[in-house]
Scaffold this active site. Structure first.
Site, PDB file in Angstrom:
ATOM      1  N   HIS A  66       0.809  -1.225   0.000  1.00  0.00           N
ATOM      2  CA  HIS A  66       0.000   0.000   0.000  1.00  0.00           C
ATOM      3  C   HIS A  66       0.833   1.261   0.000  1.00  0.00           C
ATOM      4  O   HIS A  66       0.291   2.360  -0.052  1.00  0.00           O
ATOM      5  CB  HIS A  66      -1.023   0.047   1.135  1.00  0.00           C
ATOM      6  CG  HIS A  66      -0.550  -0.415   2.433  1.00  0.00           C
ATOM      7  ND1 HIS A  66      -0.713  -1.718   2.848  1.00  0.00           N
ATOM      8  CD2 HIS A  66       0.100   0.232   3.403  1.00  0.00           C
ATOM      9  CE1 HIS A  66      -0.216  -1.834   4.044  1.00  0.00           C
ATOM     10  NE2 HIS A  66       0.295  -0.686   4.407  1.00  0.00           N
ATOM     11  N   HIS A  93       2.666   9.154  -0.324  1.00  0.00           N
ATOM     12  CA  HIS A  93       1.225   9.056  -0.602  1.00  0.00           C
ATOM     13  C   HIS A  93       0.971   9.877  -1.859  1.00  0.00           C
ATOM     14  O   HIS A  93       1.565  10.960  -2.025  1.00  0.00           O
ATOM     15  CB  HIS A  93       0.419   9.646   0.563  1.00  0.00           C
ATOM     16  CG  HIS A  93       0.679   8.977   1.872  1.00  0.00           C
ATOM     17  ND1 HIS A  93      -0.072   7.911   2.329  1.00  0.00           N
ATOM     18  CD2 HIS A  93       1.628   9.210   2.816  1.00  0.00           C
ATOM     19  CE1 HIS A  93       0.388   7.543   3.517  1.00  0.00           C
ATOM     20  NE2 HIS A  93       1.433   8.296   3.820  1.00  0.00           N
ATOM     21  N   GLU A 104      -1.860  13.957   1.883  1.00  0.00           N
ATOM     22  CA  GLU A 104      -2.751  13.592   2.999  1.00  0.00           C
ATOM     23  C   GLU A 104      -3.200  14.854   3.732  1.00  0.00           C
ATOM     24  O   GLU A 104      -4.395  15.095   3.899  1.00  0.00           O
ATOM     25  CB  GLU A 104      -2.029  12.640   3.959  1.00  0.00           C
ATOM     26  CG  GLU A 104      -1.713  11.299   3.294  1.00  0.00           C
ATOM     27  CD  GLU A 104      -1.748  10.139   4.241  1.00  0.00           C
ATOM     28  OE1 GLU A 104      -0.989  10.158   5.240  1.00  0.00           O
ATOM     29  OE2 GLU A 104      -2.556   9.230   4.021  1.00  0.00           O
ATOM     30  N   HIS A 117       6.567  11.196   3.707  1.00  0.00           N
ATOM     31  CA  HIS A 117       6.628  11.087   5.168  1.00  0.00           C
ATOM     32  C   HIS A 117       7.924  10.422   5.577  1.00  0.00           C
ATOM     33  O   HIS A 117       8.299   9.392   5.018  1.00  0.00           O
ATOM     34  CB  HIS A 117       5.445  10.261   5.688  1.00  0.00           C
ATOM     35  CG  HIS A 117       4.148  10.981   5.588  1.00  0.00           C
ATOM     36  ND1 HIS A 117       2.928  10.340   5.577  1.00  0.00           N
ATOM     37  CD2 HIS A 117       3.867  12.301   5.458  1.00  0.00           C
ATOM     38  CE1 HIS A 117       1.958  11.226   5.485  1.00  0.00           C
ATOM     39  NE2 HIS A 117       2.509  12.437   5.398  1.00  0.00           N
ATOM     40  N   THR A 198      -1.532   7.460   9.745  1.00  0.00           N
ATOM     41  CA  THR A 198      -2.660   7.641   8.809  1.00  0.00           C
ATOM     42  C   THR A 198      -3.038   6.336   8.119  1.00  0.00           C
ATOM     43  O   THR A 198      -3.870   6.314   7.221  1.00  0.00           O
ATOM     44  CB  THR A 198      -2.328   8.694   7.733  1.00  0.00           C
ATOM     45  OG1 THR A 198      -1.303   8.150   6.875  1.00  0.00           O
ATOM     46  CG2 THR A 198      -1.870   9.995   8.332  1.00  0.00           C
ATOM     47  N   THR A 199      -2.383   5.247   8.558  1.00  0.00           N
ATOM     48  CA  THR A 199      -2.823   3.919   8.092  1.00  0.00           C
ATOM     49  C   THR A 199      -3.130   3.103   9.327  1.00  0.00           C
ATOM     50  O   THR A 199      -2.595   3.384  10.406  1.00  0.00           O
ATOM     51  CB  THR A 199      -1.708   3.144   7.352  1.00  0.00           C
ATOM     52  OG1 THR A 199      -0.551   3.113   8.176  1.00  0.00           O
ATOM     53  CG2 THR A 199      -1.398   3.721   6.011  1.00  0.00           C
TER      54      THR A 199
HETATM   55  N1  5EF Z   1       1.357   7.964   7.117  1.00  0.00           N
HETATM   56  S1  5EF Z   1       2.094   7.256   8.316  1.00  0.00           S
HETATM   57  O1  5EF Z   1       3.370   7.925   8.531  1.00  0.00           O
HETATM   58  O2  5EF Z   1       1.235   7.221   9.458  1.00  0.00           O
HETATM   59  C1  5EF Z   1       2.473   5.604   7.834  1.00  0.00           C
HETATM   60  C2  5EF Z   1       2.007   5.063   6.662  1.00  0.00           C
HETATM   61  F1  5EF Z   1       1.160   5.722   5.877  1.00  0.00           F
HETATM   62  C3  5EF Z   1       2.416   3.805   6.249  1.00  0.00           C
HETATM   63  F2  5EF Z   1       1.945   3.293   5.085  1.00  0.00           F
HETATM   64  C4  5EF Z   1       3.269   3.060   7.010  1.00  0.00           C
HETATM   65  S2  5EF Z   1       3.810   1.514   6.446  1.00  0.00           S
HETATM   66  O3  5EF Z   1       4.859   1.033   7.272  1.00  0.00           O
HETATM   67  O4  5EF Z   1       4.171   1.657   5.059  1.00  0.00           O
HETATM   68  C5  5EF Z   1       2.462   0.427   6.453  1.00  0.00           C
HETATM   69  C6  5EF Z   1       1.836   0.439   7.799  1.00  0.00           C
HETATM   70  O5  5EF Z   1       2.538  -0.413   8.650  1.00  0.00           O
HETATM   71  C7  5EF Z   1       3.699   3.575   8.224  1.00  0.00           C
HETATM   72  N2  5EF Z   1       4.490   2.786   8.986  1.00  0.00           N
HETATM   73  C8  5EF Z   1       4.513   2.937  10.415  1.00  0.00           C
HETATM   74  C9  5EF Z   1       3.219   2.445  11.007  1.00  0.00           C
HETATM   75  C10 5EF Z   1       3.510   1.073  11.592  1.00  0.00           C
HETATM   76  C11 5EF Z   1       4.997   1.006  11.638  1.00  0.00           C
HETATM   77  C12 5EF Z   1       5.837   0.081  12.228  1.00  0.00           C
HETATM   78  C13 5EF Z   1       7.214   0.210  12.054  1.00  0.00           C
HETATM   79  C14 5EF Z   1       7.735   1.270  11.302  1.00  0.00           C
HETATM   80  C15 5EF Z   1       6.894   2.203  10.718  1.00  0.00           C
HETATM   81  C16 5EF Z   1       5.560   2.064  10.964  1.00  0.00           C
HETATM   82  C17 5EF Z   1       3.316   4.870   8.605  1.00  0.00           C
HETATM   83  F3  5EF Z   1       3.783   5.407   9.742  1.00  0.00           F
HETATM   84 ZN    ZN Z   2       2.472   8.344   5.532  1.00  0.00          ZN
END
Ligand code: 5EF
Ligand code: ZN
Length: 263
Positions: A66, A93, A104, A117, A198-199
């Site tokens: 995603h 995004h 976003e 991000h 945001t996810t």
């Molecule tokens: N827009 S956002 O900044 O809120 C945001 C995202 F939009 C997104 F897609 C991800 S991810 O890692 O690609 C998929 C979800 O795990 C993360 N990853 C974060 C969330 C979970 C996690 C765990 C370890 C490292 C990074 C993240 C994220 F912080």
């Molecule tokens: Zn993000």
């Protein structure tokens, strides 16, 4: 997580069923409009340590179904936040080739073309991002708004690898470079608020810093971002384009966004 995080029956309206925090408080992204903005003279320019990663080092860029995300080195961290925050990963995004409005965060109701991000975790209090990600003071995410302009050679250092991460779970090594080049010139002008991932799982664990000034990438670079990736694996008979992977803005009542600049 189902493939269709952003569209169809499992789209964002369905998130709270499986991920209760997504229907909770302090959700991101939000719209920045003048009656919720308040100037705060204590908001200092952020300091970036170790962001200039030598080309002998490599970052892993991967398609996680995603988003396209790049793991960063643990030698990169930010100072001038309430704690020291260490870099974890960056991701993007975006919209689609017919509608390049995939940021976003929005400003006065206006979407930008896309948004970068850079996710950091509070390395003063937590051993790693997994321990930090569900804590109120766990994460700090920098957001850079992207808009159309001249070709951007710094962003190209990531974008030129998109053809090798077209499908879910593919990965490629990116030679190190100065990640500071991805940020706008004016690091002293930004929006600051407490929000969430945001996810899913949408934990309210993010101190957001959204830079005021957008960064420009070319129309062709934006089109590459909007058309390169798929949510599905390379052998999937029904490929799904990875487009419109942005969450809609959330209600933001009785809260303020602090700005480091005078309008
Ligand atoms: N827009 S956002 O900044 O809120 C945001 C995202 F939009 C997104 F897609 C991800 S991810 O890692 O690609 C998929 C979800 O795990 C993360 N990853 C974060 C969330 C979970 C996690 C765990 C370890 C490292 C990074 C993240 C994220 F912080
Ligand atoms: Zn993000």
């Amino acid at each position: 997580v189902s493939l269709l995080l952003y569209a169809g029956p499992d789209g964002e309206k369905a998130w709270p069923k499986k991920y209760p925090f997504c229907g909770g408080v302090f959700q991101s992204p939000i719209d920045f409009h003048k009656d919720i903005l308040q100037y705060d003279s204590n908001l200092l320019p952020l300091e970036f340590i170790g962001y200039n990663v030598p080309s002998t080092d490599q970052f892993t860029l991967t398609n996680n179904g995603h988003s396209v995300k790049m793991y960063l080195s643990p030698t990169m961290y930010i100072r001038n936040l309430p704690f020291e925050y260490t870099a974890s990963q960056l991701h993007l995004h975006w919209g689609n080739k017919n509608k390049s409005e995939g940021s976003e965060h929005t400003v006065s109701g206006k979407h930008f073309a896309a948004e970068l991000h850079i996710v950091h975790y509070n390395s003063e209090k937590y051993p790693d991002v997994t321990a930090a990600m569900d804590k109120a003071d766990g994460l700090a995410v920098l957001a850079i708004l992207l808009e159309i302009g001249p070709f951007n050679p710094s962003y190209e250092k990531i974008f030129r690898h998109f053809r090798n991460v077209k499908y879910k779970d593919q990965m490629v090594q990116v030679p190190g470079f100065n990640i500071r080049e991805l940020l706008p010139d004016r690091l002293d002008e930004y929006y600051r608020y407490e929000g969430s991932l945001t996810t899913p799982p949408c934990y309210p664990s993010v101190l957001w810093t959204v830079f005021r000034h957008p960064v420009k990438i070319s129309q062709e670079q934006l089109l590459a971002l909007e058309t390169a990736m798929y949510c599905t694996e390379s052998d999937d008979p029904e490929p799904l384009e990875m487009v419109d992977n942005f969450r809609n803005v959330q209600e933001f009542h009785e809260r303020l966004v602090f700005i480091s600049f005078r309008e």
